[in-house]
Write a protein that holds these residues in place. Sequence first.
Motif, PDB file in Angstrom:
ATOM      1  N   MET A 178       0.818  -1.205   0.000  1.00 53.71           N
ATOM      2  CA  MET A 178       0.000   0.000   0.000  1.00 53.71           C
ATOM      3  C   MET A 178       0.862   1.269   0.000  1.00 53.71           C
ATOM      4  N   TYR A 179       1.914   1.274   0.804  1.00 57.67           N
ATOM      5  CA  TYR A 179       2.756   2.470   0.862  1.00 57.67           C
ATOM      6  C   TYR A 179       3.617   2.625  -0.392  1.00 57.67           C
ATOM      7  N   ILE A 180       3.990   1.498  -0.997  1.00 64.14           N
ATOM      8  CA  ILE A 180       4.701   1.603  -2.278  1.00 64.14           C
ATOM      9  C   ILE A 180       3.784   2.207  -3.336  1.00 64.14           C
ATOM     10  N   SER A 181       2.522   1.788  -3.351  1.00 61.85           N
ATOM     11  CA  SER A 181       1.547   2.368  -4.276  1.00 61.85           C
ATOM     12  C   SER A 181       1.332   3.851  -3.997  1.00 61.85           C
ATOM     13  N   ALA A 182       1.308   4.197  -2.689  1.00 64.69           N
ATOM     14  CA  ALA A 182       1.161   5.618  -2.337  1.00 64.69           C
ATOM     15  C   ALA A 182       2.363   6.428  -2.808  1.00 64.69           C
ATOM     16  N   MET A 183       3.561   5.877  -2.674  1.00 62.16           N
ATOM     17  CA  MET A 183       4.758   6.583  -3.139  1.00 62.16           C
ATOM     18  C   MET A 183       4.762   6.753  -4.654  1.00 62.16           C
ATOM     19  N   GLU A 184       4.329   5.725  -5.366  1.00 64.98           N
ATOM     20  CA  GLU A 184       4.246   5.830  -6.820  1.00 64.98           C
ATOM     21  C   GLU A 184       3.261   6.919  -7.246  1.00 64.98           C
ATOM     22  N   THR A 185       2.113   6.955  -6.572  1.00 69.16           N
ATOM     23  CA  THR A 185       1.134   7.998  -6.885  1.00 69.16           C
ATOM     24  C   THR A 185       1.678   9.375  -6.531  1.00 69.16           C
ATOM     25  N   LEU A 186       2.416   9.455  -5.411  1.00 63.46           N
ATOM     26  CA  LEU A 186       3.010  10.731  -5.008  1.00 63.46           C
ATOM     27  C   LEU A 186       4.052  11.197  -6.023  1.00 63.46           C
ATOM     28  N   VAL A 187       4.851  10.286  -6.539  1.00 61.67           N
ATOM     29  CA  VAL A 187       5.845  10.647  -7.562  1.00 61.67           C
ATOM     30  C   VAL A 187       5.153  11.125  -8.836  1.00 61.67           C
ATOM     31  N   GLU A 188       4.109  10.412  -9.239  1.00 58.48           N
ATOM     32  CA  GLU A 188       3.353  10.832 -10.427  1.00 58.48           C
ATOM     33  C   GLU A 188       2.753  12.214 -10.231  1.00 58.48           C
ATOM     34  N   LEU A 189       2.189  12.456  -9.042  1.00 58.24           N
ATOM     35  CA  LEU A 189       1.581  13.762  -8.771  1.00 58.24           C
ATOM     36  C   LEU A 189       2.634  14.870  -8.747  1.00 58.24           C
ATOM     37  N   ALA A 190       3.810  14.571  -8.176  1.00 57.70           N
ATOM     38  CA  ALA A 190       4.880  15.572  -8.154  1.00 57.70           C
ATOM     39  C   ALA A 190       5.354  15.906  -9.567  1.00 57.70           C
ATOM     40  N   SER A 191       5.456  14.899 -10.404  1.00 57.40           N
ATOM     41  CA  SER A 191       5.857  15.134 -11.794  1.00 57.40           C
ATOM     42  C   SER A 191       4.838  15.994 -12.527  1.00 57.40           C
ATOM     43  N   LEU A 192       3.552  15.696 -12.324  1.00 58.79           N
ATOM     44  CA  LEU A 192       2.491  16.465 -12.987  1.00 58.79           C
ATOM     45  C   LEU A 192       2.431  17.893 -12.465  1.00 58.79           C
ATOM     46  N   GLN A 193       2.611  18.075 -11.152  1.00 60.83           N
ATOM     47  CA  GLN A 193       2.562  19.422 -10.585  1.00 60.83           C
ATOM     48  C   GLN A 193       3.730  20.275 -11.083  1.00 60.83           C
ATOM     49  N   THR A 194       4.902  19.667 -11.173  1.00 65.89           N
ATOM     50  CA  THR A 194       6.066  20.411 -11.684  1.00 65.89           C
ATOM     51  C   THR A 194       5.851  20.818 -13.138  1.00 65.89           C
ATOM     52  N   ALA A 195       5.359  19.882 -13.962  1.00 62.35           N
ATOM     53  CA  ALA A 195       5.067  20.208 -15.357  1.00 62.35           C
ATOM     54  C   ALA A 195       3.964  21.255 -15.460  1.00 62.35           C
ATOM     55  N   PHE A 196       2.989  21.191 -14.556  1.00 67.58           N
ATOM     56  CA  PHE A 196       1.886  22.160 -14.542  1.00 67.58           C
ATOM     57  C   PHE A 196       2.410  23.576 -14.311  1.00 67.58           C
ATOM     58  N   LEU A 197       3.256  23.753 -13.304  1.00 67.04           N
ATOM     59  CA  LEU A 197       3.794  25.081 -12.991  1.00 67.04           C
ATOM     60  C   LEU A 197       4.669  25.610 -14.127  1.00 67.04           C
ATOM     61  N   LEU A 198       5.511  24.729 -14.672  1.00 64.14           N
ATOM     62  CA  LEU A 198       6.396  25.162 -15.757  1.00 64.14           C
ATOM     63  C   LEU A 198       5.602  25.522 -17.010  1.00 64.14           C
ATOM     64  N   LEU A 199       4.612  24.696 -17.353  1.00 67.11           N
ATOM     65  CA  LEU A 199       3.803  24.988 -18.534  1.00 67.11           C
ATOM     66  C   LEU A 199       2.994  26.267 -18.364  1.00 67.11           C
ATOM     67  N   ASP A 200       2.536  26.513 -17.156  1.00 69.00           N
ATOM     68  CA  ASP A 200       1.768  27.735 -16.909  1.00 69.00           C
ATOM     69  C   ASP A 200       2.600  28.973 -17.221  1.00 69.00           C
ATOM     70  N   GLU A 201       3.846  28.994 -16.779  1.00 68.02           N
ATOM     71  CA  GLU A 201       4.728  30.128 -17.059  1.00 68.02           C
ATOM     72  C   GLU A 201       5.073  30.229 -18.541  1.00 68.02           C
ATOM     73  N   ILE A 202       5.348  29.083 -19.164  1.00 68.46           N
ATOM     74  CA  ILE A 202       5.720  29.096 -20.584  1.00 68.46           C
ATOM     75  C   ILE A 202       4.546  29.551 -21.452  1.00 68.46           C
ATOM     76  N   ILE A 203       3.335  29.105 -21.126  1.00 66.32           N
ATOM     77  CA  ILE A 203       2.158  29.506 -21.910  1.00 66.32           C
ATOM     78  C   ILE A 203       1.915  31.008 -21.775  1.00 66.32           C
ATOM     79  N   LYS A 204       2.056  31.544 -20.558  1.00 63.46           N
ATOM     80  CA  LYS A 204       1.892  32.987 -20.369  1.00 63.46           C
ATOM     81  C   LYS A 204       2.930  33.764 -21.170  1.00 63.46           C
TER      82      LYS A 204
END
Length: 245
Positions: A136-162
């Motif tokens: 369960m915690y390995i699955s939680a870590m995998e989801t956390l890594v995926e979410l961190a990757s998406l959030q980082t791309a989200f912030l970077l894309l937001d600045e680049i699009i602006k």
Amino acid sequence: MSAIRENVFPTRMNLQNTKIRLRGAQTGHSLLKRKSEALSMRFVEIVRKIQDAKLKMGKVIQNASFSLAEVAYTAGDIGFQVRENSKTATFKLISRQENVSGVLLPVFEKSIEGGNAFELAGLSRGGKQVKNCKDMYISAMETLVELASLQTAFLLLDEIIKLTNRRVAAIEFIIIPRIENTISYISSELDEQDREEFYRLKKVQSKKKEAKDLAIESNNQTKENSEPFEPKNILAEQVDEDIIF
């Protein structure tokens, strides 16, 4: 209020160079517009994935907490055993970059290395609950890594699009109109110069024609004044008349 234009000297060379710059600005505007559209599509996709990952994260963390409570109930506190057996990190992150329309987005991936830190945990009792908690915690870590990757791309894309949208707006509403006004100014000045040159040539031709007509008239008067006077022979005419009668 006069239109904004560049301060250039109105020549045909500058007109040609300005037209080349206008084509370059239009091409750049088209490319940036397509880049902005591609980034916006990827941005919407990332937002949708973030929403799904957050919903998944809530469920996974809930299940992991519940499984940890089961372990604590059946096997007691196993944290000491885990810390004793954990020498090096087994769950690591690998960072790579993904190219999206010229923008490098960071992507995080999991990497599990080393042995099992839970191999001695749950030997006395609760082995099944310990294994379930680990998964369960390995699955939680995998989801956390995926979410961190998406959030980082989200912030970077937001600045680049602006930034890209600001560049598109600047080219569309400032640079291209200014170059077009410059081309209109140079064209109007060149047309005015052509009209002035045409009028000047007409005046020169008119003056030349007047001078030529005056020269011809003066030559004719000179010829008339220079012809010799020939008096008529009246006596010979009378003799001819007497002969005839």
